[in-house]
Motif scaffolding. Structure first.
Motif, PDB file in Angstrom:
ATOM      1  N   LEU A  72     -13.557   8.335  25.997  1.00 34.23           N
ATOM      2  CA  LEU A  72     -12.174   8.793  25.417  1.00 34.23           C
ATOM      3  C   LEU A  72     -11.657   7.461  24.552  1.00 34.23           C
ATOM      4  N   LYS A  73     -11.031   7.870  23.360  1.00 37.84           N
ATOM      5  CA  LYS A  73     -10.389   6.770  22.655  1.00 37.84           C
ATOM      6  C   LYS A  73      -8.894   6.813  22.785  1.00 37.84           C
ATOM      7  N   VAL A  74      -8.314   5.712  22.957  1.00 35.91           N
ATOM      8  CA  VAL A  74      -6.944   5.614  22.953  1.00 35.91           C
ATOM      9  C   VAL A  74      -6.333   5.461  21.560  1.00 35.91           C
ATOM     10  N   THR A  75      -5.614   6.643  21.126  1.00 39.42           N
ATOM     11  CA  THR A  75      -4.920   6.598  19.929  1.00 39.42           C
ATOM     12  C   THR A  75      -3.527   6.271  19.984  1.00 39.42           C
ATOM     13  N   SER A  76      -2.891   6.464  21.066  1.00 44.45           N
ATOM     14  CA  SER A  76      -1.502   6.133  20.934  1.00 44.45           C
ATOM     15  C   SER A  76      -1.085   5.836  22.595  1.00 44.45           C
ATOM     16  N   ILE A  77      -0.152   4.977  22.660  1.00 41.45           N
ATOM     17  CA  ILE A  77       0.577   4.402  23.831  1.00 41.45           C
ATOM     18  C   ILE A  77       2.091   4.964  24.108  1.00 41.45           C
ATOM     19  N   LEU A  78       2.394   5.708  24.851  1.00 46.50           N
ATOM     20  CA  LEU A  78       3.800   6.166  25.231  1.00 46.50           C
ATOM     21  C   LEU A  78       4.725   5.310  25.959  1.00 46.50           C
ATOM     22  N   ALA A  79       5.662   4.885  25.086  1.00 45.50           N
ATOM     23  CA  ALA A  79       6.880   4.036  25.883  1.00 45.50           C
ATOM     24  C   ALA A  79       7.516   4.636  26.974  1.00 45.50           C
ATOM     25  N   SER A  80       7.705   3.740  27.934  1.00 45.75           N
ATOM     26  CA  SER A  80       8.134   4.088  29.206  1.00 45.75           C
ATOM     27  C   SER A  80       8.989   5.177  29.100  1.00 45.75           C
ATOM     28  N   THR A  81       9.108   6.251  29.932  1.00 43.98           N
ATOM     29  CA  THR A  81      10.095   7.353  29.902  1.00 43.98           C
ATOM     30  C   THR A  81      10.666   7.340  31.359  1.00 43.98           C
ATOM     31  N   GLY A  82      10.071   6.654  32.260  1.00 50.27           N
ATOM     32  CA  GLY A  82      10.727   6.776  33.655  1.00 50.27           C
ATOM     33  C   GLY A  82      10.245   8.066  34.334  1.00 50.27           C
ATOM     34  N   SER A  83       9.100   8.805  33.665  1.00 49.00           N
ATOM     35  CA  SER A  83       8.890   9.925  34.435  1.00 49.00           C
ATOM     36  C   SER A  83       7.431   9.570  34.733  1.00 49.00           C
ATOM     37  N   GLN A  84       6.694  10.632  35.287  1.00 47.36           N
ATOM     38  CA  GLN A  84       5.141  10.449  35.745  1.00 47.36           C
ATOM     39  C   GLN A  84       4.381  10.607  34.393  1.00 47.36           C
ATOM     40  N   ASP A  85       4.813  10.839  33.411  1.00 46.85           N
ATOM     41  CA  ASP A  85       3.907  10.626  32.156  1.00 46.85           C
ATOM     42  C   ASP A  85       3.555   9.152  32.139  1.00 46.85           C
ATOM     43  N   ASP A  86       4.174   8.194  32.541  1.00 45.21           N
ATOM     44  CA  ASP A  86       4.111   6.853  32.278  1.00 45.21           C
ATOM     45  C   ASP A  86       2.816   6.462  33.144  1.00 45.21           C
ATOM     46  N   ASN A  87       2.249   7.204  34.047  1.00 42.83           N
ATOM     47  CA  ASN A  87       1.229   6.841  34.628  1.00 42.83           C
ATOM     48  C   ASN A  87      -0.160   7.440  34.346  1.00 42.83           C
ATOM     49  N   ALA A  88       0.143   8.522  33.403  1.00 46.20           N
ATOM     50  CA  ALA A  88      -0.823   9.342  33.179  1.00 46.20           C
ATOM     51  C   ALA A  88      -1.762   9.037  31.935  1.00 46.20           C
ATOM     52  N   ILE A  89      -3.072   9.673  31.881  1.00 45.51           N
ATOM     53  CA  ILE A  89      -4.033   9.680  30.599  1.00 45.51           C
ATOM     54  C   ILE A  89      -3.771  11.091  30.293  1.00 45.51           C
ATOM     55  N   MET A  90      -3.228  11.429  28.899  1.00 46.20           N
ATOM     56  CA  MET A  90      -3.189  12.710  28.391  1.00 46.20           C
ATOM     57  C   MET A  90      -4.075  12.985  27.359  1.00 46.20           C
ATOM     58  N   ALA A  91      -5.003  14.069  27.567  1.00 44.17           N
ATOM     59  CA  ALA A  91      -5.948  14.310  26.717  1.00 44.17           C
ATOM     60  C   ALA A  91      -6.064  15.781  26.576  1.00 44.17           C
ATOM     61  N   PRO A  92      -6.674  16.527  25.411  1.00 43.23           N
ATOM     62  CA  PRO A  92      -6.547  17.945  25.041  1.00 43.23           C
ATOM     63  C   PRO A  92      -7.162  18.594  26.343  1.00 43.23           C
ATOM     64  N   ILE A  93      -6.511  19.680  26.694  1.00 50.97           N
ATOM     65  CA  ILE A  93      -6.866  20.396  27.698  1.00 50.97           C
ATOM     66  C   ILE A  93      -8.267  21.017  28.165  1.00 50.97           C
ATOM     67  N   GLU A  94      -8.728  21.327  26.722  1.00 52.43           N
ATOM     68  CA  GLU A  94     -10.322  21.779  26.942  1.00 52.43           C
ATOM     69  C   GLU A  94     -11.259  20.506  27.465  1.00 52.43           C
ATOM     70  N   THR A  95     -10.885  19.363  27.010  1.00 54.87           N
ATOM     71  CA  THR A  95     -11.469  18.039  27.197  1.00 54.87           C
ATOM     72  C   THR A  95     -11.515  17.823  28.847  1.00 54.87           C
ATOM     73  N   VAL A  96     -10.010  17.869  29.305  1.00 54.69           N
ATOM     74  CA  VAL A  96      -9.716  17.554  30.760  1.00 54.69           C
ATOM     75  C   VAL A  96     -10.727  18.567  31.493  1.00 54.69           C
ATOM     76  N   GLN A  97     -10.546  20.016  31.103  1.00 51.12           N
ATOM     77  CA  GLN A  97     -11.132  21.012  31.802  1.00 51.12           C
ATOM     78  C   GLN A  97     -12.584  20.582  31.941  1.00 51.12           C
ATOM     79  N   THR A  98     -13.230  20.220  31.044  1.00 51.14           N
ATOM     80  CA  THR A  98     -14.687  19.651  31.105  1.00 51.14           C
ATOM     81  C   THR A  98     -14.855  18.597  31.963  1.00 51.14           C
ATOM     82  N   ILE A  99     -14.122  17.613  31.766  1.00 54.29           N
ATOM     83  CA  ILE A  99     -14.110  16.401  32.656  1.00 54.29           C
ATOM     84  C   ILE A  99     -14.196  16.757  33.993  1.00 54.29           C
ATOM     85  N   LEU A 100     -13.095  17.481  34.399  1.00 57.65           N
ATOM     86  CA  LEU A 100     -12.791  17.931  35.836  1.00 57.65           C
ATOM     87  C   LEU A 100     -13.688  18.875  36.344  1.00 57.65           C
ATOM     88  N   GLY A 101     -14.450  19.741  35.495  1.00 50.37           N
ATOM     89  CA  GLY A 101     -15.203  20.552  35.752  1.00 50.37           C
ATOM     90  C   GLY A 101     -14.429  22.132  36.091  1.00 50.37           C
TER      91      GLY A 101
END
Lengths: 390, 229
Positions: free
Chosen positions: A179-208
């Protein structure tokens, strides 16, 4: 010459007192109207935020077990929920009766994966999202770089990027997928700060987990929408899911606005009372100074109601002038003076014409009300006692 | 009989502080009379004037004007109407309103009257011409001499064409020459048909009247018809 002429002529006597009274009434009206305008602007802002952010419904898989998590802290080693929702269920949300109130539907698949970057391994939170829908819901996101477009492009939260030493343009592997990092999210104070967010189909494939999602966030246009009705209707079409409305943040904001409103009403009421007392004392003082004149009026044939009419007409004219000037000053305060002094951070700070009109009518009523008793006492002045030579 | 006072008494205060200002006073005035009520200060003259004017209720007795018993038949508004229609007041201190012009002061008694503004102004100008103040109509009272102010006050008393002019020490604040002018004006008005009732403590004014009534300690002690010279 009629009674109104006498009132008009009398207005221009004791100019200092009358100008002082006029200024006090104008300031009172301006303050009340400005406070109202500010509270109203805050209310409108919150309504707009409801519309703008409005991820106000969350759909999760139904579970009979308790969630062993508190304040974002999970009890280590205990698996709390494994249920998932079928991706195909999302279409049903669009079929509900109040579907015109739905602004965005953002499904998510959540899981964990081991990230390998520069030989360092970290276990990270992986979140699959629908990019366009997520953008609608998270309009406050502040991103560095470009929003992911391709299947293997991701955005990562500030904390995750820091821990894993990832920067924009870096590539890493997770469960064998690059996977390639195209953007970094500035701190939001939410759980989004700790996450890697990718297209849902990609994640479905990765997680099986093809065709599976963990939760759905729904943004409803909510100023006038019946949020409880929306929750009920979604529950009906998704019987195996828990549908909950999230209202806390906005309700807290509304509570703050309500408190500001209450403070404004208190200040406004105190100003109205002060203004009424000032009118009362000014008119009473004016009558005391004019006892002889009123005695002459009575001696030459004016009735008690004629005297009251003269006094109340004077009060009416001053109140009318303060009403007009108060509206004018409010427009100046709201549109020119306050914005130049304070950053109000609102686009809705403007004068409501109907409230301004109501305020002007109210100050006239206040002027007449506060002058009523002095006018009655003036009409009862005994000419025999007040005319010097009698 | 135009104005009739029957057994008028007026008592102020209660108990030991009680003062009897008038005691069984009675007399009558015909239309066109010119009556001087005189007596020393504190004799009850001004109290009598206010009772005749409908400004103060007597403790007992009746005031009848044009067959109307004022305090029995009229309420407060009725008495105000009576003053507006029947009485023209002339005060010792003129009592002109300082912020109104002479013309506006003369117009004042007609302010509550529902007639056209034009008609009111015509009547006011007529009243001013009768007292010789046409050229002072636009002046403020402060721009008039004492005599002119009293003339303006007389014009104000005349403007409604009242049945009776009640004058309370009308020359009390004037010098001798001006006083004679004003007395002469009252004489002219009486000759023109106005009923005048003047209260004075100056015996020299009595000669100007046709009848005199002397009051002392609230009692009438002398009524006299004064022969015209």
């Amino acid at each position: 010459m009629n009674l109104s002429n006498i009132s008009l002529k009398s207005l221009f006597r004791q100019k200092g007192k009358k100008v002082f009274l006029l200024i006090a009434m104008v300031i009172s009206l301006t303050t009340v109207l400005t406070l109202y305008s500010y509270v109203e602007s805050q209310r409108l802002d919150i309504e707009n935020q409801f519309d703008e952010f409005g991820a106000n419904i969350v759909i999760t898989p139904k579970s009979d077990s308790l969630v062993l998590s508190y304040g974002g802290v999970n009890i280590s080693g205990i698996v709390t929920s494994l249920e998932e929702i079928e991706y195909s269920q999302i279409g049903k949300i669009k079929s509900i009766e109040n579907n015109e109130n739905i602004r965005a539907i953002s499904p998510k698949l959540i899981g964990a994966g081991e990230v390998s970057f520069n030989g360092i391994r970290n276990t990270a939170l992986l979140v699959g999202i629908e990019l366009e829908e997520e953008k609608k819901i998270k309009s406050w996101w502040n991103l560095k770089g470009t929003f992911p477009e391709g299947d293997n492009e991701v955005l990562i939260g500030a904390a995750a990027a820091e821990v894993m030493k990832l920067s924009i343009g870096d590539t890493f592997t997770i469960k064998g997928t690059v996977l390639k990092v195209t953007s970094i999210l500035a701190s939001t104070g939410s759980q989004d700060d700790n996450a890697i967010m990718a297209p849902i189909e990609t994640v479905q494939t990765i997680l099986g987990k093809p065709g599976k999602i963990s939760l759905v966030e729904v943004s409803a246009l909510c100023v006038d929408c019946p949020i409880d009705d929306l929750v009920f209707q979604i529950s009906q079409v998704m019987p195996n899911s828990d549908v909950k409305a999230i209202r806390q943040v906005m309700e807290q904001k509304m509570q703050v606005v309500d408190q500001v409103k209450k403070v404004s009403i208190t200040i406004g009421t105190m100003l109205v009372i002060l203004c009424g007392l000032l009118i009362f004392s000014t008119v009473t003082g004016s009558i005391s100074d004019r006892k002889q004149e009123i005695g002459i009026f009575r001696a030459i044939g004016f009735t008690k109601s004629n005297i009251m009419q003269i006094i109340l007409t004077e009060s009416f004219l001053i109140s009318l002038a303060s009403g007009f000037l108060g509206i004018l000053c409010t427009y100046l305060t709201v549109n020119l003076i306050l914005p130049s002094l304070v950053d109000l951070s609102t686009e809705n700070f403007r004068v409501n014409i109907w409230f301004a009109f109501t305020g002007a009518v109210s100050i006239i009523m206040l002027g007449l009300g506060a002058s009523w008793w002095p006018a009655i006492s003036a009409s009862n002045i005994d000419p025999v006692k007040t005319i010097n030579s009698l | 009989m135009y104005l009739q006072l029957l057994n008028i008494s007026k008592i102020f205060g209660k108990g030991e502080a009680q003062v009897r200002a008038l005691e069984s006073v009675g007399f009558s005035i015909e239309k066109g009379d010119y009556v001087a009520i005189h007596g020393p200060s504190g004799s009850g003259k001004s109290t009598l004037l206010t009772i005749m004017a409908g400004l103060q209720h007597p403790s007992s007795g009746k005031v009848i004007v044009d067959e109307i018993s004022l305090y029995e038949e009229l309420n407060n508004d009725g008495l105000a109407g009576f003053r507006s229609n029947y009485i023209g007041f002339v005060f010792q201190a003129f009592n002109l309103l300082p912020y109104l012009s002479t013309l506006e002061n003369v117009l004042l008694p007609m302010a509550p009257v529902r007639i056209s503004s034009k008609e009111k102004r015509e009547m006011a100008h007529l009243a001013l011409s009768r007292v010789g103040l046409t050229d002072r109509a636009a002046h403020l009272p402060s721009q008039l001499s004492g005599g002119q102010q009293q003339r303006a006050a007389i014009a104000r008393a005349l403007v409604n064409e009242p049945g009776i002019i009640l004058a309370d020490e009308p020359t009390g604040n004037l010098d001798t020459e001006t006083r004679n002018d004003i007395l002469s004006l009252f004489d002219d008005l009486n000759k023109a048909g106005h009923t005048i009732l003047m209260v004075t403590h100056d015996a020299s004014h009595i000669k100007a009247a046709r009848k005199s009534i002397k009051i002392t300690d609230g009692h009438i002690i002398e009524k006299e018809v004064i022969p015209r010279i």
